[in-house]
Write a protein that holds these residues in place. Structure first.
Motif: not given
Length: 497
Positions: A337, A364, A368, A414, A480, A484
């Motif tokens: 990312y 993240f 994530h 995001s 993502h 999530r």
């Protein structure tokens, strides 16, 4: 070891005083330094100053080698400034906090010190150290100079610490608006100027901090420039990492090279309405200073925060994945990312990270990748030139959803939406992720995992298709929408029953 020097044979206190510098490396707005000078003046004595170096304690607290170098450079300048006032600065070398008592006792005996003055610190290990020193008989006086409003001064109607920032900030402003906010001046010289200043050498790992100007004067200049040029646009520019929109004062606040009182006083000099007018151009940066105080007040009110505990006990029920390979990829800026990776590379290369990006990479890691926030907090502390337990702990627990007045567990940033919104032309991304320098901005903001991965919804995946992507840049570490959904399920342990 006996403590003999506090009292002379005639029963009077020794006239000499000692200023013990910690995270308050400044002459201006330093009540402890002024108190030391006043004591010596009243008793006809001299003033000395010390700084204690404890490398193993720093290592235990994960203090960044760059921050240690920054401390050393500031001490050299501080020694010269103190020398101009006739105050010698001695550096005492130990290893851990437990060495402090012996070092100070030897010092006060040798120099016939009658009283020691220092600033209060909010962390639990530091408080325990100071309490033990006082209990041992050292005449140690601690003064509040770390916050504008002392911890315990901003309480709700029940007399308890606020657990939500907004009411805390309203009460904080109300109290501050009723005060005269006047920084304590630099004390007058107390003796002949000292011109021979020995270099300060630390025998521990360090990393160059030369990219940051050292000294109290530099901090004041940065503050002046920010208030004159950037503070009115701070609310907007602070979100864009490619812009020079933040104050860059955090390293100086962390070491007490500049004080929050000096910052607020400077704000009020230009914006007298800042504490009462919610439309003031300075309101957003003032809010950041209040967040700093909020986290420091919490550290004192809830000592368990200094020991790595979740503020919200429900966080103890989270089943973190704690995948070491994924953690290493995050640390090294190899998540696939681009904005996350650019942020982590900025941290690794410069020892500093833009504030919005701190929130992004923390979200993240914890959401994530479902890696314990304490792993990230520790890594940040090991890298940051502005490392500070209260702010670091508060920020990480806010991002993970485990903290006081934290981000909701179901809010998951995001990374691609964040990059499209706050680095749309990829200027910041391409500065720190040069592998993507020839890739179109559109492609960078629309990285997707493979169709096979989308169908399988598992942790292993084929590389995504990315226009012009360098073979050296990795595929996204996780998709993502899948991450999530997984995060919301796992972090639902934080849901109130």
């Amino acid at each position: 070891m006996p403590i003999e020097s506090n009292v002379l044979n005639n029963g009077a206190l020794n006239p000499n005083s000692l200023m013990w510098f910690r995270n308050d490396l400044r002459l201006g707005d330093n009540p402890a330094l002024n108190a030391a000078c006043e004591y010596a003046g009243v008793h006809g004595g001299k003033v000395r100053a010390v700084y204690l170096v404890t490398p193993k304690q720093w290592q235990h607290h994960h203090v960044a080698p760059m921050q240690i170098d920054f401390i050393r450079r500031h001490l050299e300048l501080l020694a010269r400034s103190l020398g101009a006032l006739g105050i010698p600065l001695d550096v005492l070398y130990g290893q851990v906090f437990d060495d402090t008592a012996a070092l100070l006792v030897d010092y006060v005996n040798e120099h016939q010190i009658g009283a020691i003055f220092a600033g209060k610190e909010p962390e639990i290990n530091e408080q325990r150290r100071d309490n033990a020193l006082i209990a041992s008989g050292l005449n140690l006086t601690l003064l509040q100079q770390d916050c504008l409003l002392a911890p315990g001064a901003v309480l709700n109607l029940s007399g308890d610490m606020y657990k939500v920032f907004t009411p805390f900030s309203k009460k904080w402003k109300q109290i501050a608006a009723s005060m005269q906010i006047l920084p304590v001046p630099v004390p007058a010289p107390v003796g002949s100027a000292i011109t021979q200043i020995a270099p300060i050498v630390f025998d521990c790992p360090m990393r160059s901090s030369e990219a940051w100007q050292a000294g109290e004067g530099a901090a004041k200049r940065i503050l002046e420039r920010f208030l004159n040029q950037n503070v009115a646009e701070y609310q907007v520019l602070r979100d864009f990492p490619a812009e020079e929109g933040t104050s860059r004062l955090s390293p100086y606040l962390a070491l007490g090279i500049i004080s929050p009182k000096q910052c607020v006083a400077a704000i009020l000099q230009r914006f007298p309405e800042a504490l009462v007018d919610y439309t003031s151009p300075a309101k957003t940066w003032l809010n950041e200073l209040m967040w700093r105080e909020f986290y420091r007040h919490l550290l004192v009110a809830f000592p368990r925060l200094s020991m790595g505990h979740n503020f919200n006990a429900l966080g103890d029920g989270i089943k973190w994945r704690n995948d070491k390979a994924e953690f290493n990829a995050w640390c090294e800026g190899r998540t696939g990312y681009p904005l996350v990776d650019a942020a982590m590379r900025q941290l690794n290369q410069t020892g500093w990270m833009h504030n919005r990006l701190r929130m992004l990479v923390a979200s993240f890691l914890t959401k994530h990748l479902l890696i314990d926030w304490r792993w990230g907090e520790q890594y940040f502390r090991q890298q940051l030139i502005d490392g500070d337990l209260a702010a670091n702990n508060g920020g990480w627990q806010w991002s993970a959803g485990t903290g006081c007045d934290a981000q909701p567990y179901f809010r998951v940033f995001s990374p691609l939406s964040q990059s499209a919104k706050f680095d749309s032309d990829c200027e910041f991304i391409k500065r720190f992720v040069p592998e993507l320098s020839e890739v179109s901005n559109k492609a960078i903001h629309e990285i997707k995992c493979s169709a096979a991965y989308e169908a399988a919804k598992v942790d292993l995946f084929a590389p995504p298709e990315l226009e012009g992507k360098s073979a050296t840049y990795p595929a996204p570490i996780v998709e993502h929408s899948f991450a999530r959904k997984r995060a919301i399920e796992v972090l639902s342990a934080l849901k109130k029953g």
